[in-house]
Design a protein around this motif. Structure first.
Motif, PDB file in Angstrom:
ATOM      1  N   TYR A 182      -6.734   5.726   2.523  1.00  0.00           N
ATOM      2  CA  TYR A 182      -5.288   5.922   2.554  1.00  0.00           C
ATOM      3  C   TYR A 182      -4.737   5.418   1.227  1.00  0.00           C
ATOM      4  CZ  TYR A 182      -6.170   6.558   7.503  1.00  0.00           C
ATOM      5  OH  TYR A 182      -6.654   7.003   8.698  1.00  0.00           O
ATOM      6  N   TYR A 183      -3.781   6.149   0.667  1.00  0.00           N
ATOM      7  CA  TYR A 183      -3.265   5.825  -0.657  1.00  0.00           C
ATOM      8  C   TYR A 183      -1.758   5.618  -0.620  1.00  0.00           C
ATOM      9  CZ  TYR A 183      -7.794   7.401  -2.299  1.00  0.00           C
ATOM     10  OH  TYR A 183      -9.141   7.529  -2.514  1.00  0.00           O
ATOM     11  N   ALA A 184      -1.313   4.684  -1.432  1.00  0.00           N
ATOM     12  CA  ALA A 184       0.108   4.448  -1.663  1.00  0.00           C
ATOM     13  C   ALA A 184       0.274   4.329  -3.175  1.00  0.00           C
ATOM     14  CB  ALA A 184       0.578   3.180  -0.969  1.00  0.00           C
ATOM     15  N   LYS A 185       1.501   4.469  -3.638  1.00  0.00           N
ATOM     16  CA  LYS A 185       1.732   4.435  -5.085  1.00  0.00           C
ATOM     17  C   LYS A 185       3.058   3.747  -5.378  1.00  0.00           C
ATOM     18  CE  LYS A 185       1.527   7.348  -9.122  1.00  0.00           C
ATOM     19  NZ  LYS A 185       1.233   8.659  -9.654  1.00  0.00           N
ATOM     20  N   VAL A 186       3.083   3.005  -6.491  1.00  0.00           N
ATOM     21  CA  VAL A 186       4.324   2.389  -6.952  1.00  0.00           C
ATOM     22  C   VAL A 186       5.087   3.444  -7.737  1.00  0.00           C
ATOM     23  CG1 VAL A 186       5.353   0.592  -8.382  1.00  0.00           C
ATOM     24  CG2 VAL A 186       3.307   0.097  -7.051  1.00  0.00           C
ATOM     25  N   GLU A 187       6.292   3.742  -7.257  1.00  0.00           N
ATOM     26  CA  GLU A 187       7.164   4.709  -7.934  1.00  0.00           C
ATOM     27  C   GLU A 187       8.470   4.008  -8.253  1.00  0.00           C
ATOM     28  OE1 GLU A 187       7.488   8.127  -5.414  1.00  0.00           O
ATOM     29  OE2 GLU A 187       5.329   8.517  -5.486  1.00  0.00           O
ATOM     30  N   GLY A 188       8.685   3.773  -9.535  1.00  0.00           N
ATOM     31  CA  GLY A 188       9.857   3.006  -9.945  1.00  0.00           C
ATOM     32  C   GLY A 188       9.707   1.565  -9.499  1.00  0.00           C
ATOM     33  N   TYR A 210       6.020   9.316   1.298  1.00  0.00           N
ATOM     34  CA  TYR A 210       7.398   9.508   0.826  1.00  0.00           C
ATOM     35  C   TYR A 210       8.390   8.505   1.396  1.00  0.00           C
ATOM     36  CZ  TYR A 210       5.155  13.877  -0.393  1.00  0.00           C
ATOM     37  OH  TYR A 210       4.281  14.808  -0.879  1.00  0.00           O
ATOM     38  N   GLU A 211       7.893   7.397   1.926  1.00  0.00           N
ATOM     39  CA  GLU A 211       8.749   6.345   2.474  1.00  0.00           C
ATOM     40  C   GLU A 211       8.458   5.023   1.773  1.00  0.00           C
ATOM     41  OE1 GLU A 211      11.104   6.559   4.908  1.00  0.00           O
ATOM     42  OE2 GLU A 211      10.771   8.733   4.980  1.00  0.00           O
ATOM     43  N   PRO A 212       9.489   4.234   1.441  1.00  0.00           N
ATOM     44  CA  PRO A 212       9.240   2.912   0.856  1.00  0.00           C
ATOM     45  C   PRO A 212       8.700   1.956   1.918  1.00  0.00           C
ATOM     46  CG  PRO A 212      11.601   3.287   1.117  1.00  0.00           C
ATOM     47  CD  PRO A 212      10.915   4.549   1.519  1.00  0.00           C
ATOM     48  N   VAL A 213       7.677   1.201   1.544  1.00  0.00           N
ATOM     49  CA  VAL A 213       7.049   0.240   2.462  1.00  0.00           C
ATOM     50  C   VAL A 213       6.700  -1.026   1.690  1.00  0.00           C
ATOM     51  CG1 VAL A 213       6.056   1.957   4.028  1.00  0.00           C
ATOM     52  CG2 VAL A 213       4.746   1.202   2.048  1.00  0.00           C
ATOM     53  N   TRP A 219       2.606  -1.237   5.200  1.00  0.00           N
ATOM     54  CA  TRP A 219       1.642  -0.159   4.965  1.00  0.00           C
ATOM     55  C   TRP A 219       0.366  -0.388   5.777  1.00  0.00           C
ATOM     56  CZ3 TRP A 219      -2.303   0.289   0.637  1.00  0.00           C
ATOM     57  CH2 TRP A 219      -2.873   1.561   0.615  1.00  0.00           C
ATOM     58  N   THR A 220      -0.146  -1.622   5.764  1.00  0.00           N
ATOM     59  CA  THR A 220      -1.357  -1.894   6.552  1.00  0.00           C
ATOM     60  C   THR A 220      -1.088  -1.713   8.046  1.00  0.00           C
ATOM     61  OG1 THR A 220      -0.905  -4.271   6.589  1.00  0.00           O
ATOM     62  CG2 THR A 220      -2.370  -3.469   4.849  1.00  0.00           C
ATOM     63  N   LEU A 221       0.103  -2.076   8.509  1.00  0.00           N
ATOM     64  CA  LEU A 221       0.461  -1.864   9.916  1.00  0.00           C
ATOM     65  C   LEU A 221       0.548  -0.376  10.251  1.00  0.00           C
ATOM     66  CD1 LEU A 221       3.178  -4.606  10.521  1.00  0.00           C
ATOM     67  CD2 LEU A 221       1.026  -4.352  11.754  1.00  0.00           C
ATOM     68  N   LEU A 222       1.144   0.416   9.371  1.00  0.00           N
ATOM     69  CA  LEU A 222       1.246   1.861   9.606  1.00  0.00           C
ATOM     70  C   LEU A 222      -0.127   2.518   9.677  1.00  0.00           C
ATOM     71  CD1 LEU A 222       4.215   2.853   7.270  1.00  0.00           C
ATOM     72  CD2 LEU A 222       4.155   3.052   9.758  1.00  0.00           C
ATOM     73  N   VAL A 223      -1.023   2.115   8.799  1.00  0.00           N
ATOM     74  CA  VAL A 223      -2.347   2.738   8.741  1.00  0.00           C
ATOM     75  C   VAL A 223      -3.223   2.294   9.899  1.00  0.00           C
ATOM     76  CG1 VAL A 223      -4.487   2.862   7.406  1.00  0.00           C
ATOM     77  CG2 VAL A 223      -2.290   3.118   6.251  1.00  0.00           C
ATOM     78  N   THR A 224      -3.256   1.006  10.168  1.00  0.00           N
ATOM     79  CA  THR A 224      -4.212   0.473  11.153  1.00  0.00           C
ATOM     80  C   THR A 224      -3.622   0.260  12.541  1.00  0.00           C
ATOM     81  OG1 THR A 224      -3.743  -1.845  10.643  1.00  0.00           O
ATOM     82  CG2 THR A 224      -5.426  -0.737   9.303  1.00  0.00           C
ATOM     83  N   GLY A 225      -2.322   0.047  12.602  1.00  0.00           N
ATOM     84  CA  GLY A 225      -1.701  -0.262  13.888  1.00  0.00           C
ATOM     85  C   GLY A 225      -1.934  -1.700  14.321  1.00  0.00           C
TER      86      GLY A 225
END
Length: 153
Positions: A77-83, A90-93, A98-104
């Motif tokens: 799973y990938y996330a990226k720093v944008e600004g 497409y959601e700020p986390v 992020w770890t909660l969203l991916v793993t639950g």
């Protein structure tokens, strides 16, 4: 402008060292190809440096365009720093969100997240980036291993 060639002044000693290195390493590329790649790499590094924007994760600053990766149940799973934001789908986390969203489940984000600041670098665990001295000591060895793997592929 496509296909046009321009000249760039390079000191003869540098050109000789480059040519000699290419010859001794059995690299079939021409010096112009290597110089072009070096310039592209330099421009990419400068582009990442220029903005001064990024995400502050406690004591760790992640510059704009930094990539984060997490491996969970056989998938990446990938996330990226944008600004100034860390973005996932497409959601700020935050890293914890992020770890909660991916793993639950509740996870140690410092342990589970891997970071790559530039496309040319290797992935390193977030906990290593948190201790900058550890990263500075490991980067030369990590890059050496990455290049060794690529040469044997």
């Amino acid at each position: 402008m496509k296909g046009e060639a321009f000249t760039v002044d390079i000191p003869p000693t540098i050109y000789f060292k480059l040519s000699t290195h290419l010859f001794h390493t059995f690299d079939k590329r021409q010096p112009g190809e290597v110089a072009t790649q070096a310039i592209r790499t330099w421009l990419a590094a400068e582009r990442g440096k220029a903005s001064g924007r990024g995400y502050q994760w406690k004591s760790l600053f992640l510059p704009d365009s930094t990539e984060l990766r997490m491996h969970y149940r056989g998938d990446y799973y990938y996330a990226k720093v944008e600004g100034d934001r860390l973005m996932y789908n497409y959601e700020p986390v935050s890293p914890r969100e992020w770890t909660l969203l991916v793993t639950g489940t509740v996870r140690n984000a410092w342990r589970d997240i891997w970071i790559r600041r530039n496309a040319g670098e290797c992935w390193l665990r977030a906990s290593m980036w948190r201790s900058q001295n550890s990263v500075e000591a490991l980067l030369p060895y990590a890059e050496r291993r990455r290049h060794a793997r690529r040469s044997t592929d």
